[in-house]
Write a protein that holds these residues in place. Structure first.
Motif, PDB file in Angstrom:
ATOM      1  N   LYS A 143       0.825  -1.209   0.000  1.00  0.00           N
ATOM      2  CA  LYS A 143       0.000   0.000   0.000  1.00  0.00           C
ATOM      3  C   LYS A 143       0.860   1.259   0.000  1.00  0.00           C
ATOM      4  O   LYS A 143       0.374   2.353  -0.304  1.00  0.00           O
ATOM      5  N   ARG A 144       2.134   1.120   0.332  1.00  0.00           N
ATOM      6  CA  ARG A 144       3.036   2.278   0.344  1.00  0.00           C
ATOM      7  C   ARG A 144       4.483   1.800   0.239  1.00  0.00           C
ATOM      8  O   ARG A 144       4.790   0.638   0.522  1.00  0.00           O
ATOM      9  N   PHE A 145       5.335   2.709  -0.174  1.00  0.00           N
ATOM     10  CA  PHE A 145       6.776   2.463  -0.234  1.00  0.00           C
ATOM     11  C   PHE A 145       7.468   3.507   0.629  1.00  0.00           C
ATOM     12  O   PHE A 145       7.072   4.681   0.635  1.00  0.00           O
ATOM     13  N   THR A 146       8.495   3.088   1.357  1.00  0.00           N
ATOM     14  CA  THR A 146       9.293   4.017   2.158  1.00  0.00           C
ATOM     15  C   THR A 146      10.570   4.318   1.392  1.00  0.00           C
ATOM     16  O   THR A 146      11.359   3.420   1.079  1.00  0.00           O
ATOM     17  N   ILE A 147      10.749   5.594   1.069  1.00  0.00           N
ATOM     18  CA  ILE A 147      11.859   6.031   0.232  1.00  0.00           C
ATOM     19  C   ILE A 147      12.822   6.875   1.063  1.00  0.00           C
ATOM     20  O   ILE A 147      12.400   7.748   1.834  1.00  0.00           O
ATOM     21  N   MET A 155       7.252   8.509   2.816  1.00  0.00           N
ATOM     22  CA  MET A 155       6.287   7.462   2.502  1.00  0.00           C
ATOM     23  C   MET A 155       5.511   7.846   1.248  1.00  0.00           C
ATOM     24  O   MET A 155       4.944   8.935   1.167  1.00  0.00           O
ATOM     25  N   VAL A 156       5.503   6.934   0.274  1.00  0.00           N
ATOM     26  CA  VAL A 156       4.808   7.171  -0.984  1.00  0.00           C
ATOM     27  C   VAL A 156       3.659   6.172  -1.091  1.00  0.00           C
ATOM     28  O   VAL A 156       3.878   4.957  -1.145  1.00  0.00           O
ATOM     29  N   SER A 157       2.440   6.667  -1.099  1.00  0.00           N
ATOM     30  CA  SER A 157       1.261   5.799  -1.197  1.00  0.00           C
ATOM     31  C   SER A 157       1.170   5.193  -2.585  1.00  0.00           C
ATOM     32  O   SER A 157       1.469   5.843  -3.595  1.00  0.00           O
ATOM     33  N   ILE A 158       0.743   3.945  -2.650  1.00  0.00           N
ATOM     34  CA  ILE A 158       0.615   3.253  -3.931  1.00  0.00           C
ATOM     35  C   ILE A 158      -0.354   3.977  -4.852  1.00  0.00           C
ATOM     36  O   ILE A 158      -0.218   3.959  -6.085  1.00  0.00           O
ATOM     37  N   ASP A 159      -1.347   4.653  -4.280  1.00  0.00           N
ATOM     38  CA  ASP A 159      -2.354   5.355  -5.084  1.00  0.00           C
ATOM     39  C   ASP A 159      -1.774   6.550  -5.835  1.00  0.00           C
ATOM     40  O   ASP A 159      -2.374   7.028  -6.795  1.00  0.00           O
ATOM     41  N   THR A 160      -0.621   7.049  -5.387  1.00  0.00           N
ATOM     42  CA  THR A 160      -0.027   8.229  -6.021  1.00  0.00           C
ATOM     43  C   THR A 160       0.990   7.854  -7.092  1.00  0.00           C
ATOM     44  O   THR A 160       1.568   8.733  -7.726  1.00  0.00           O
ATOM     45  N   ILE A 161       1.199   6.559  -7.315  1.00  0.00           N
ATOM     46  CA  ILE A 161       2.237   6.103  -8.246  1.00  0.00           C
ATOM     47  C   ILE A 161       1.647   5.858  -9.635  1.00  0.00           C
ATOM     48  O   ILE A 161       0.700   5.089  -9.795  1.00  0.00           O
ATOM     49  N   GLU A 162       2.202   6.549 -10.618  1.00  0.00           N
ATOM     50  CA  GLU A 162       1.755   6.363 -11.996  1.00  0.00           C
ATOM     51  C   GLU A 162       2.408   5.137 -12.636  1.00  0.00           C
ATOM     52  O   GLU A 162       1.759   4.404 -13.380  1.00  0.00           O
ATOM     53  N   CYS A 163       3.689   4.953 -12.343  1.00  0.00           N
ATOM     54  CA  CYS A 163       4.382   3.823 -12.955  1.00  0.00           C
ATOM     55  C   CYS A 163       5.657   3.499 -12.181  1.00  0.00           C
ATOM     56  O   CYS A 163       6.136   4.300 -11.371  1.00  0.00           O
ATOM     57  N   ASP A 180      10.275  11.510  -9.115  1.00  0.00           N
ATOM     58  CA  ASP A 180      10.857  10.192  -9.334  1.00  0.00           C
ATOM     59  C   ASP A 180      11.721   9.802  -8.138  1.00  0.00           C
ATOM     60  O   ASP A 180      12.521  10.620  -7.656  1.00  0.00           O
ATOM     61  N   TYR A 181      11.555   8.542  -7.688  1.00  0.00           N
ATOM     62  CA  TYR A 181      12.302   8.073  -6.515  1.00  0.00           C
ATOM     63  C   TYR A 181      12.903   6.706  -6.820  1.00  0.00           C
ATOM     64  O   TYR A 181      12.237   5.816  -7.365  1.00  0.00           O
TER      65      TYR A 181
END
Length: 251
Positions: A143-147, A155-163, A180-181
């Motif tokens: 549901k999220r990635f920690t960058i 924290m980047v939510s999966i819903d905000t990721i385009e690709c 981009d991360y």
């Protein structure tokens, strides 16, 4: 040689069927659930070989064996390595990790033909299976990635990721804000982390979010080009062998 495919994802079943046809094998049936499989086995002669997905839409495929004595050889298909050992314990000929590779499929089928096993009752230790499988049908995708950004964690939510895309041996997230991360996972590792109804792997370089697709354009050599809302660094091309699965995924 009678062969059937039991796979709950219809695009994956059709892709496997096409791959089998290329090596001269035609599946006599494609089944997509435990219930459908039970009905089919009760009404038809059991095949020589089953390509069997472990996790079906209405339960685990092992439940089929709890209700019917099946005397077919089995090649398991699965996205999860931890099932592989159990698959061998169940007297399967081989197992194939998704996404299935053509060479792996040919090797597994060749191995089956060389053995030409006599039909035997498939022995399954359900107690071992239940210990091995911990709520597999309730699998939760990321549901999220920690960058790591400098000295900070974001924290980047999966819903905000385009690709997700690969570049210079690195894997990156591109967000709808245009950022981009770099992440530590490879695209192959992401295969098990992303919800398959939302993300599709268009090629070896890209996973795209269905909700971020702005336009789809016909491209050379029967391919498709995808335009996302904000990502513009590279052309996103659906490789020719994935176009049909991509169209099925969109539906």
């Amino acid at each position: 040689m009678n062969v059937i495919i039991i796979e709950d994802e219809k695009p994956a079943a059709r892709r496997l069927d096409r791959m089998l046809q290329k090596i001269g094998v035609t599946a006599m049936a494609m089944l997509h659930s435990v219930e459908e499989s039970l009905t089919w086995f009760n009404e038809n002669e059991h095949p020589d070989l089953i390509f069997l997905d472990i996790q079906l839409s209405d339960g685990l495929s092992f439940e089929i064996f709890e209700n019917i004595d099946i005397n077919s050889a089995i090649i398991f298909t699965t996205a999860y390595d931890e099932y592989a050992l159990q698959a061998f314990k169940l007297n399967s000929i081989d197992y194939l990790l998704k996404p299935i590779d053509t060479d792996d499929l040919e090797n597994a089928y060749t191995k089956f033909k060389e053995r030409i096993p006599t039909k035997q009752k498939v022995a399954i230790d359900f107690d071992d299976i239940k210990k091995l499988l911990v709520n597999p049908l309730e699998r939760e995708y990321k549901k999220r990635f920690t960058i790591k950004v400098g000295q900070h964690l974001k924290m980047v939510s999966i819903d905000t990721i385009e690709c997700f895309y690969s570049e210079n041996k690195g894997t990156y997230i591109h967000t709808k804000e245009g950022r981009d991360y770099l992440i530590d996972l490879t695209l192959d590792q992401l295969e098990q982390e992303l919800e398959p109804q939302t993300f599709f792997r268009t090629s070896r370089k890209f996973y795209v979010n269905v909700n971020a697709i702005k336009d789809i354009i016909s491209y050379t050599n029967s391919r498709l080009q995808i335009k996302l809302n904000t990502y513009k660094q590279q052309d996103i091309i659906v490789s020719r062998e994935r176009v049909r699965d991509f169209k099925d995924w969109l539906e």
